[in-house]
Design a protein around this motif. Structure first.
Motif, mmCIF file in Angstrom:
data_model
loop_
_atom_site.group_PDB
_atom_site.id
_atom_site.type_symbol
_atom_site.label_atom_id
_atom_site.label_comp_id
_atom_site.label_asym_id
_atom_site.label_seq_id
_atom_site.Cartn_x
_atom_site.Cartn_y
_atom_site.Cartn_z
ATOM 1 N N VAL A 60 0.879 -1.160 0.000
ATOM 2 C CA VAL A 60 0.000 0.000 0.000
ATOM 3 C C VAL A 60 0.918 1.213 0.000
ATOM 4 O O VAL A 60 1.765 1.357 0.886
ATOM 5 C CB VAL A 60 -0.932 -0.006 1.229
ATOM 6 C CG1 VAL A 60 -1.762 1.272 1.286
ATOM 7 C CG2 VAL A 60 -1.836 -1.230 1.193
ATOM 8 N N VAL A 61 0.783 2.046 -1.030
ATOM 9 C CA VAL A 61 1.725 3.145 -1.214
ATOM 10 C C VAL A 61 1.168 4.503 -0.817
ATOM 11 O O VAL A 61 1.908 5.360 -0.360
ATOM 12 C CB VAL A 61 2.268 3.192 -2.660
ATOM 13 C CG1 VAL A 61 3.166 2.001 -2.923
ATOM 14 C CG2 VAL A 61 1.151 3.261 -3.683
ATOM 15 N N ILE A 62 -0.108 4.729 -1.019
ATOM 16 C CA ILE A 62 -0.707 6.008 -0.640
ATOM 17 C C ILE A 62 -2.231 5.869 -0.724
ATOM 18 O O ILE A 62 -2.750 5.255 -1.646
ATOM 19 C CB ILE A 62 -0.189 7.160 -1.529
ATOM 20 C CG1 ILE A 62 -0.627 8.504 -0.981
ATOM 21 C CG2 ILE A 62 -0.607 6.991 -2.958
ATOM 22 C CD1 ILE A 62 0.079 9.686 -1.632
ATOM 23 N N TYR A 63 -2.902 6.422 0.249
ATOM 24 C CA TYR A 63 -4.370 6.412 0.296
ATOM 25 C C TYR A 63 -4.915 5.050 -0.079
ATOM 26 O O TYR A 63 -4.642 4.084 0.590
ATOM 27 C CB TYR A 63 -4.943 7.527 -0.570
ATOM 28 C CG TYR A 63 -4.416 8.887 -0.200
ATOM 29 C CD1 TYR A 63 -4.653 9.412 1.067
ATOM 30 C CD2 TYR A 63 -3.649 9.627 -1.086
ATOM 31 C CE1 TYR A 63 -4.151 10.654 1.430
ATOM 32 C CE2 TYR A 63 -3.154 10.873 -0.737
ATOM 33 C CZ TYR A 63 -3.410 11.380 0.533
ATOM 34 O OH TYR A 63 -2.919 12.586 0.886
ATOM 35 N N ARG A 122 6.614 -1.439 7.295
ATOM 36 C CA ARG A 122 5.978 -0.137 7.132
ATOM 37 C C ARG A 122 6.726 0.710 6.126
ATOM 38 O O ARG A 122 6.288 1.753 5.734
ATOM 39 C CB ARG A 122 5.888 0.580 8.459
ATOM 40 C CG ARG A 122 4.959 -0.122 9.401
ATOM 41 C CD ARG A 122 4.150 0.871 10.163
ATOM 42 N NE ARG A 122 3.223 0.189 11.025
ATOM 43 C CZ ARG A 122 1.918 0.212 10.858
ATOM 44 N NH1 ARG A 122 1.391 0.886 9.875
ATOM 45 N NH2 ARG A 122 1.136 -0.413 11.690
ATOM 46 N N ARG A 123 7.901 0.271 5.685
ATOM 47 C CA ARG A 123 8.691 0.963 4.666
ATOM 48 C C ARG A 123 8.700 0.076 3.441
ATOM 49 O O ARG A 123 9.534 -0.811 3.307
ATOM 50 C CB ARG A 123 10.115 1.188 5.170
ATOM 51 C CG ARG A 123 10.959 1.964 4.211
ATOM 52 C CD ARG A 123 10.715 3.436 4.428
ATOM 53 N NE ARG A 123 11.575 4.181 3.555
ATOM 54 C CZ ARG A 123 11.173 5.219 2.863
ATOM 55 N NH1 ARG A 123 9.945 5.637 2.969
ATOM 56 N NH2 ARG A 123 11.992 5.873 2.100
ATOM 57 N N PRO A 124 7.706 0.241 2.512
ATOM 58 C CA PRO A 124 7.581 -0.694 1.405
ATOM 59 C C PRO A 124 8.792 -0.718 0.481
ATOM 60 O O PRO A 124 9.281 0.325 0.091
ATOM 61 C CB PRO A 124 6.350 -0.204 0.650
ATOM 62 C CG PRO A 124 5.983 1.101 1.219
ATOM 63 C CD PRO A 124 6.769 1.319 2.464
ATOM 64 N N GLN A 125 9.263 -1.917 0.185
ATOM 65 C CA GLN A 125 10.351 -2.106 -0.774
ATOM 66 C C GLN A 125 10.154 -3.433 -1.477
ATOM 67 O O GLN A 125 10.105 -4.466 -0.837
ATOM 68 C CB GLN A 125 11.716 -2.122 -0.088
ATOM 69 C CG GLN A 125 12.196 -0.774 0.352
ATOM 70 C CD GLN A 125 13.616 -0.855 0.893
ATOM 71 O OE1 GLN A 125 14.111 -1.921 1.213
ATOM 72 N NE2 GLN A 125 14.263 0.280 0.980
#
Length: 140
Positions: A60-63, A122-125
């Motif tokens: 999940v990247v934004i909104y 929580r830090r998507p990679q």
């Protein structure tokens, strides 16, 4: 004189109730926690705890946007505890939010399956992703 404000408030209450939005079927709208969700099937006591299903992993990247492992961006809709992937590579996939960061894939019969998706970072990679914020994470 004291009666006038009371009369105005009682007359305004029905108007306010008529102008409020109706409730959303399925529950209130929401968003998932930002980060990477790794999906896996339940394991067993005699083997691995979980059997990875990497093709279902997403971040999940934004909104209400996510990226699949292929880097293709999609959208999802969260109402109550029901998540529906509405665009992108996982379009049509349904998930049931058990708790924040823990989802179950929903089968065609509407029941939870043995496949779970868990917030693991929580830090998507993903492979090839620098992990830094970029303009591509803020556009639609």
């Amino acid at each position: 004189m004291l009666l006038a404000p009371v009369l105005l408030m009682t007359m305004a209450a029905p108007v306010a109730a008529r102008n409020s939005a109706p409730p959303i079927p399925g529950g209130p709208l929401g968003t998932l926690a930002l980060g990477r969700y790794n999906c896996e099937k339940d394991g067993d006591a005699g083997g691995p705890v979980g059997i990875p299903v990497p093709t279902l992993n997403f971040q999940v990247v934004i909104y209400s946007s996510y990226k699949g492992v292929d880097g293709v961006r999609g959208s999802y809709l969260l109402t109550g505890d029901d998540v529906v992937m509405t665009g992108g590579g996982l379009r049509g996939m349904r998930l049931h939010r058990i708790s924040p960061g823990f989802l179950r894939v929903v089968g065609a019969d509407g029941a939870d399956t043995e496949t779970r998706c868990v917030l693991s970072s929580r830090r998507p990679q993903f492979h090839g992703d620098s992990g830094s914020s970029s303009d591509s994470d803020s556009d639609g």
